[in-house]
Design a protein around this motif. Structure first.
Motif, PDB file in Angstrom:
ATOM      1  N   LEU A 173       6.058  83.860   9.458  1.00 13.92           N
ATOM      2  CA  LEU A 173       5.724  85.918  10.087  1.00 13.92           C
ATOM      3  C   LEU A 173       6.261  86.365   9.178  1.00 13.92           C
ATOM      4  N   GLU A 174       7.328  86.124   8.682  1.00 13.96           N
ATOM      5  CA  GLU A 174       7.486  87.264   7.807  1.00 13.96           C
ATOM      6  C   GLU A 174       7.298  86.908   6.315  1.00 13.96           C
ATOM      7  N   LYS A 175       6.597  85.737   5.867  1.00 16.16           N
ATOM      8  CA  LYS A 175       5.785  85.653   5.126  1.00 16.16           C
ATOM      9  C   LYS A 175       4.359  86.286   4.956  1.00 16.16           C
ATOM     10  N   ARG A 176       3.909  85.888   6.525  1.00 16.87           N
ATOM     11  CA  ARG A 176       2.111  87.101   6.503  1.00 16.87           C
ATOM     12  C   ARG A 176       2.272  87.960   6.450  1.00 16.87           C
ATOM     13  N   ARG A 177       3.472  88.690   6.577  1.00 14.68           N
ATOM     14  CA  ARG A 177       3.521  89.863   6.469  1.00 14.68           C
ATOM     15  C   ARG A 177       4.150  90.393   5.030  1.00 14.68           C
ATOM     16  N   LYS A 178       4.890  90.082   4.440  1.00 12.96           N
ATOM     17  CA  LYS A 178       4.346  90.156   2.774  1.00 12.96           C
ATOM     18  C   LYS A 178       3.253  89.866   2.078  1.00 12.96           C
ATOM     19  N   ALA A 179       2.362  89.160   2.944  1.00 13.34           N
ATOM     20  CA  ALA A 179       1.381  88.398   1.927  1.00 13.34           C
ATOM     21  C   ALA A 179      -0.109  89.219   2.100  1.00 13.34           C
ATOM     22  N   ARG A 180       0.536  90.018   3.253  1.00 11.17           N
ATOM     23  CA  ARG A 180      -0.600  91.228   3.915  1.00 11.17           C
ATOM     24  C   ARG A 180       0.203  92.044   2.516  1.00 11.17           C
ATOM     25  N   LYS A 181       0.744  93.119   2.753  1.00 12.24           N
ATOM     26  CA  LYS A 181       1.623  94.076   1.371  1.00 12.24           C
ATOM     27  C   LYS A 181       1.504  93.323   0.435  1.00 12.24           C
ATOM     28  N   GLU A 182       1.501  92.173  -0.130  1.00 12.03           N
ATOM     29  CA  GLU A 182       1.663  92.632  -1.490  1.00 12.03           C
ATOM     30  C   GLU A 182      -0.503  92.810  -1.935  1.00 12.03           C
ATOM     31  N   ALA A 183      -1.288  91.911  -1.122  1.00 13.73           N
ATOM     32  CA  ALA A 183      -2.762  92.132  -0.942  1.00 13.73           C
ATOM     33  C   ALA A 183      -3.074  93.723  -0.803  1.00 13.73           C
TER      34      ALA A 183
END
Length: 226
Positions: A210-220
């Motif tokens: 979940l944390e990885k997905r959150r970071k990926a969304r922030k970067e996107a």
């Protein structure tokens, strides 16, 4: 543990309790089922199995409450005695006290014949045997020898406290329920003590994903703004 994994954990505990009680009832209470089959009353036969499944599921809920109470008690015990070794010795003493209490104050008042003592002796061996098996399995799974005593304590003492509802009864058919209710409690408690680490590990893995997905969304989002 995440809510999602806790729901899975609780669901399987309920299913195990219900199935074990339903199967055990076919053996222990066959005289209750046999007339339905003899008379071709299949619907009533299935209804009786479902009722015993529900009874086992109900006991599993009690077992889950006892398990989480034990987790709190274990932590409190370690904090009070400030030594895992000392706490383990205290647990050994409590195991002995509970076993003596079962024999002297629970079994003895209801044992009127040698046959009663045979039944109670078998049930006691099932309780202790299941506790030993589960404790050894727990040590092998965790590679931590010190969990042997705490697992034994949970399987003997906590299961006995949950079992006390049947042990305190004195109805005509109480021996049937004394025997019947032990099996779902042991099965559910063994499942809980053995499988909790798996569900905790899965919860930790889910949180990382979940944390990885959150970071990926922030970067996107940052890339889109740029």
């Amino acid at each position: 543990m995440t809510i999602r994994n806790w729901i899975k954990f609780a669901f399987w505990a309920v299913v195990i309790g219900g199935l074990v009680n339903a199967v055990a009832s076919l053996i222990i209470r066959w005289d209750f089922y046999q007339p339905y089959l003899a008379n071709g009353e299949i619907v009533e036969f299935l209804a009786a199995i479902i009722w015993n499944f529900v009874l086992g599921a109900t006991m599993s809920v009690m077992a889950q409450a006892g398990f989480f109470a034990y987790l709190t008690l274990h932590q409190v015990g370690v904090n009070i005695f400030r030594s895992l070794t000392l706490w383990n010795w205290v647990q050994v003493v409590l195991i002995i006290i509970v076993l003596v209490d079962i024999v002297v104050f629970r079994f003895a008042p209801g044992a009127e014949t040698a046959g009663d003592w045979v039944i109670y002796g078998i049930l006691l061996m099932v309780l202790v045997g299941a506790a030993i098996f589960t404790a050894i399995k727990k040590v092998k799974m965790t590679q931590k020898p010190h969990v042997l005593i705490s697992t034994m304590f949970f399987m003997v003492v906590v299961t006995s406290l949950e079992w006390i509802i049947a042990l305190m009864g004195r109805q005509d058919n109480i021996d049937v329920y004394v025997a019947l209710l032990l099996f779902p409690l042991l099965a559910v408690n063994a499942f809980q003590i053995l499988m909790l680490p798996k569900y905790n590990a899965q919860s930790e893995s889910d949180r990382k994903k979940l944390e990885k997905r959150r970071k990926a969304r922030k970067e996107a989002a940052k890339t889109a703004e740029a």
